[in-house]
Design an enzyme around this catalytic site. Structure first.
Site, PDB file in Angstrom:
ATOM      1  N   SER A 258       0.879  -1.204   0.156  1.00  0.00           N
ATOM      2  CA  SER A 258      -0.119  -0.206  -0.118  1.00  0.00           C
ATOM      3  C   SER A 258       0.749   1.252  -0.301  1.00  0.00           C
ATOM      4  CB  SER A 258      -0.667  -0.411   0.989  1.00  0.00           C
ATOM      5  OG  SER A 258      -1.550  -1.078   0.735  1.00  0.00           O
ATOM      6  N   THR A 262       7.258   2.181   1.152  1.00  0.00           N
ATOM      7  CA  THR A 262       8.393   3.582   0.702  1.00  0.00           C
ATOM      8  C   THR A 262       8.117   4.622   1.513  1.00  0.00           C
ATOM      9  OG1 THR A 262       7.390   2.569  -2.003  1.00  0.00           O
ATOM     10  CG2 THR A 262       8.370   4.848  -1.792  1.00  0.00           C
ATOM     11  N   GLU A 284      22.354  -2.667   4.756  1.00  0.00           N
ATOM     12  CA  GLU A 284      22.276  -3.528   5.603  1.00  0.00           C
ATOM     13  C   GLU A 284      21.472  -4.979   5.492  1.00  0.00           C
ATOM     14  OE1 GLU A 284      23.883  -3.773   9.950  1.00  0.00           O
ATOM     15  OE2 GLU A 284      22.671  -5.427  10.109  1.00  0.00           O
TER      16      GLU A 284
HETATM   17  C1  LIG Z   1      16.747  -4.277   6.383  1.00  0.00           C
HETATM   18  C2  LIG Z   1      15.725  -4.831   5.646  1.00  0.00           C
HETATM   19  O1  LIG Z   1      15.576  -4.766   6.730  1.00  0.00           O
HETATM   20  S1  LIG Z   1      15.659  -6.038   4.172  1.00  0.00           S
HETATM   21  C3  LIG Z   1      14.033  -6.745   5.160  1.00  0.00           C
HETATM   22  C4  LIG Z   1      12.892  -6.081   4.592  1.00  0.00           C
HETATM   23  N1  LIG Z   1      11.474  -6.323   5.750  1.00  0.00           N
HETATM   24  C5  LIG Z   1      11.019  -7.436   4.609  1.00  0.00           C
HETATM   25  O2  LIG Z   1      11.377  -8.342   4.082  1.00  0.00           O
HETATM   26  C6  LIG Z   1      10.026  -8.226   6.144  1.00  0.00           C
HETATM   27  C7  LIG Z   1       8.702  -8.424   5.321  1.00  0.00           C
HETATM   28  N2  LIG Z   1       8.340  -7.364   4.184  1.00  0.00           N
HETATM   29  C8  LIG Z   1       7.476  -6.262   4.238  1.00  0.00           C
HETATM   30  O3  LIG Z   1       8.233  -5.347   5.864  1.00  0.00           O
HETATM   31  C9  LIG Z   1       7.243  -5.168   3.448  1.00  0.00           C
HETATM   32  O4  LIG Z   1       7.253  -6.440   2.566  1.00  0.00           O
HETATM   33  C10 LIG Z   1       8.877  -5.097   2.674  1.00  0.00           C
HETATM   34  C11 LIG Z   1       9.334  -3.750   3.304  1.00  0.00           C
HETATM   35  C12 LIG Z   1       9.739  -5.415   2.125  1.00  0.00           C
HETATM   36  C13 LIG Z   1       7.707  -3.927   2.568  1.00  0.00           C
HETATM   37  O5  LIG Z   1       6.598  -3.165   2.259  1.00  0.00           O
HETATM   38  P1  LIG Z   1       5.279  -2.244   1.392  1.00  0.00           P
HETATM   39  O6  LIG Z   1       5.253  -1.481   2.084  1.00  0.00           O
HETATM   40  O7  LIG Z   1       4.956  -3.110   1.382  1.00  0.00           O
HETATM   41  O8  LIG Z   1       6.395  -1.634   0.264  1.00  0.00           O
HETATM   42  P2  LIG Z   1       5.238  -0.829  -0.734  1.00  0.00           P
HETATM   43  O9  LIG Z   1       3.775  -0.900  -0.722  1.00  0.00           O
HETATM   44  O10 LIG Z   1       5.960   0.827  -0.585  1.00  0.00           O
HETATM   45  O11 LIG Z   1       6.012  -1.239  -2.279  1.00  0.00           O
HETATM   46  C14 LIG Z   1       7.031  -0.682  -2.802  1.00  0.00           C
HETATM   47  C15 LIG Z   1       7.429  -1.418  -4.403  1.00  0.00           C
HETATM   48  O12 LIG Z   1       8.539  -2.250  -3.682  1.00  0.00           O
HETATM   49  C16 LIG Z   1       8.289  -3.443  -4.499  1.00  0.00           C
HETATM   50  N3  LIG Z   1       7.483  -4.519  -3.316  1.00  0.00           N
HETATM   51  C17 LIG Z   1       7.275  -3.945  -2.489  1.00  0.00           C
HETATM   52  N4  LIG Z   1       7.291  -5.799  -1.513  1.00  0.00           N
HETATM   53  C18 LIG Z   1       7.729  -6.580  -2.238  1.00  0.00           C
HETATM   54  C19 LIG Z   1       7.974  -7.943  -2.600  1.00  0.00           C
HETATM   55  N5  LIG Z   1       7.312  -8.584  -1.593  1.00  0.00           N
HETATM   56  N6  LIG Z   1       8.214  -8.500  -3.897  1.00  0.00           N
HETATM   57  C20 LIG Z   1       8.874  -7.659  -5.337  1.00  0.00           C
HETATM   58  N7  LIG Z   1       8.402  -6.067  -4.304  1.00  0.00           N
HETATM   59  C21 LIG Z   1       7.867  -5.991  -3.496  1.00  0.00           C
HETATM   60  C22 LIG Z   1       7.360  -3.258  -5.361  1.00  0.00           C
HETATM   61  O13 LIG Z   1       7.447  -2.342  -6.424  1.00  0.00           O
HETATM   62  C23 LIG Z   1       6.738  -2.359  -4.630  1.00  0.00           C
HETATM   63  O14 LIG Z   1       5.872  -1.313  -5.772  1.00  0.00           O
HETATM   64  P3  LIG Z   1       3.923  -2.105  -5.522  1.00  0.00           P
HETATM   65  O15 LIG Z   1       3.956  -2.470  -4.780  1.00  0.00           O
HETATM   66  O16 LIG Z   1       3.560  -1.197  -6.433  1.00  0.00           O
HETATM   67  O17 LIG Z   1       4.481  -2.873  -7.045  1.00  0.00           O
END
Ligand SMILES: CC(=O)SCCNC(=O)CCNC(=O)[C@H](O)C(C)(C)COP(=O)(O)OP(=O)(O)OC[C@H]1O[C@@H](n2cnc3c(N)ncnc32)[C@H](O)[C@@H]1OP(=O)(O)O
Length: 491
Positions: A258, A262, A284
């Site tokens: 959602s 971002t 990281e």
């Molecule tokens: C440094 C670290 O901590 S790395 C680990 C990151 N954290 C995790 O993996 C924990 C579990 N996952 C999450 O917390 C979330 O899925 C996140 C942080 C990875 C993404 O958060 P979201 O709020 O869903 O991201 P957001 O809605 O802003 O998505 C932005 C864009 O990122 C990309 N994106 C987001 N999630 C994914 C996914 N699972 N797979 C591929 N691309 C993705 C897409 O391009 C997306 O745009 P779109 O939805 O229009 O296609």
């Protein structure tokens, strides 16, 4: 062993994470989801032995994340010799706060009748507000030295083991000077309280970041032994030049896709830009989903600047290579405006490798698709014609591949130099193709979402940022190879 098979269950299925808020008479569920991983808690197989119908419910109050663990099952394996059911509480204890172990009625009463809930505000300061689908969200940021930040973080830490691969909870018992390096960002939804005494905040996600001292050598100075007075003046970590590094980044599954990730990332980036002693934003061990998020966000951030400065590949670098003579080096400075790019990178505090990715993606996007691999260009023909191809867009594409290969070669030089020439060329070709395919996926996802170039240039001009220089020069290698370069799995 038949006994083991019958009595084992998948730990990811057995664990239910539930966000609760006060209801009419008792707490009600706001959302429920399963973890992505349980191997840090239950071992690599993510199996739990000794239960039938097992449900481990990990509850969190929506506003202050007050935790609770409740375990229920239909049947439990009676121990035979050394074989016994997994000690669930014993296994969970290192990952959850002690307060989560009270009985359920007491927990429910605490949530339902929490006298401080009504006046609860997230810890730290409000740094950004935004709307998504007519719902309001706020991002708050505070130092980990603040006990209110620590309290919520300590309660949330188990989620790191459950959602971030190889993520480890932070040690909040560190000395204060060390805790002060950390800034934690919380994303909350501003909600209509469910009862007159309930909170108006509901958790969406959070990120932890820390300052990472950046060694900067003044090359114009010859190192000398100085006679300084002892003891040295006390150093404040916040006053030293540093990179800001995102350590843990998490949006709860019920809020995925959602745009919250971002918003959180761009807020952290803005915090980094506003920090006078912060030089760069790094991450990281980003995973693939985070890379996708970061690439899209950084592309949207930098594209207006690139447009403003007319950044594009020169199809005839200095005019000298298009003739009969075949170039022996990639004429980087003649191909792209390295000085301007370095200025943009410095002003936007983007880490060198990440900047190179975004630049490559942008330069690729400036070549009409029909002249790229994704649009079916005739690569075999281009590889014969090379920089002498008739069409300037073909030459741009040729030079794009050379520039990207140059970066990849510098980055993986040691590994590649071990291969013989044919294998090296093949390996680089495969890698550049993979990189290009990755860029095409991001560009495809952004297609139709980006504003018209003219609008973006106006926006970039009104932002009026400073400048200096970048790119794939040898200086960059030094920065990348430093201990501080982000550990990206991506090439
Ligand atoms: C440094 C670290 O901590 S790395 C680990 C990151 N954290 C995790 O993996 C924990 C579990 N996952 C999450 O917390 C979330 O899925 C996140 C942080 C990875 C993404 O958060 P979201 O709020 O869903 O991201 P957001 O809605 O802003 O998505 C932005 C864009 O990122 C990309 N994106 C987001 N999630 C994914 C996914 N699972 N797979 C591929 N691309 C993705 C897409 O391009 C997306 O745009 P779109 O939805 O229009 O296609």
């Amino acid at each position: 062993m038949a006994v083991g098979e019958d009595w084992s269950c998948d730990a990811n299925d057995a664990l239910h994470i539930t966000v609760v808020q006060p209801g009419d008479t008792k707490p009600k569920t706001l959302s429920t989801f399963h973890p992505q991983f349980t191997y840090p808690i239950f071992g690599d197989d993510e199996q739990i032995f000794g239960y039938k119908g097992l449900v481990i419910r990990l509850r969190f109050a929506a506003h202050d994340l007050r935790p609770h663990v409740h375990i229920s099952y239909d049947d439990r394996f009676k121990a035979v010799d050394d074989t016994a059911a997994t000690d669930l509480l014993g296994t969970l204890k290192p990952f959850i706060p002690e307060e989560a172990l009270i009985n359920l009625p007491e927990y429910e009463k605490n949530v339902q009748e929490d006298p401080s809930a009504k006046d609860f505000s997230p810890p730290g300061k409000l740094v950004y507000s935004y709307d998504v689908d007519e719902r309001n969200y706020e991002i708050w940021a505070g130092s980990l030295a603040d006990p209110a930040v620590q309290k919520i973080l300590d309660r949330a830490q188990v989620l790191v083991s459950l959602f971030i691969e190889a993520g480890t909870p932070l040690d909040t018992d560190d000395p204060e000077w060390s805790l002060e390096r950390w800034t934690v960002f919380f994303v909350y939804e501003k909600v209509k309280p469910t009862t007159p005494t309930a909170s108006s905040y509901s958790i969406v996600g959070y990120a932890t970041t820390y300052r990472y001292w950046m060694y900067q050598r003044d090359r114009s100075e010859t190192p000398v032994v100085k006679d300084v007075a002892f003891p040295l003046p006390e150093l404040k970590i916040s006053e030293l030049p540093a990179r800001l590094r995102i350590a843990q980044f998490l949006i709860l599954p019920s809020h995925h896709r959602s745009g919250h990730g971002t918003h959180l990332y761009t807020t952290i980036h803005a915090f980094c830009l506003a920090g006078p002693t912060i030089t760069e934003l790094t991450v990281e061990d980003p995973n693939e989903a985070f890379d996708a998020l970061r690439d899209s966000a950084d592309f949207c951030l930098l594209r207006p600047e690139f447009l403003k400065h007319n950044v594009n590949l020169n199809p005839d670098p200095n005019g000298i290579y298009s003739g009969k003579k075949r170039p022996t080096v990639v004429p980087t400075n003649a191909l792209i405006p390295t000085q301007t790019l370095r200025e943009v990178r410095t002003a936007f505090k983007i880490e060198a490798t990440q900047f190179a990715h975004i630049l490559e993606m942008y330069l690729l996007s400036q070549i009409p698709k029909s002249h790229r691999l994704a649009g079916g260009t005739n690569l075999a023909r281009l590889l014969i014609k090379k920089s002498k191809a008739d069409n300037p867009d073909d030459r741009r594409y040729y030079w794009w591949r050379m520039l990207t290969k140059q970066r990849l070669y510098k980055k993986h030089r040691e590994l590649l130099d071990e291969l013989d020439l044919t294998d090296r060329v093949e390996k680089l070709d495969d890698t550049v193709r993979n990189v290009e395919e990755g860029y095409e996926i991001t560009l495809g996802a952004l297609e139709g979402r980006l504003p018209e170039p003219e609008d973006e240039i106006t926006e970039a001009s009104s932002r009026g940022r400073g400048k200096r220089k970048l790119a794939v020069s040898d200086d960059e290698d030094e920065e990348e190879n430093g201990a501080e370069a982000a550990k990206r799995p991506k090439v």
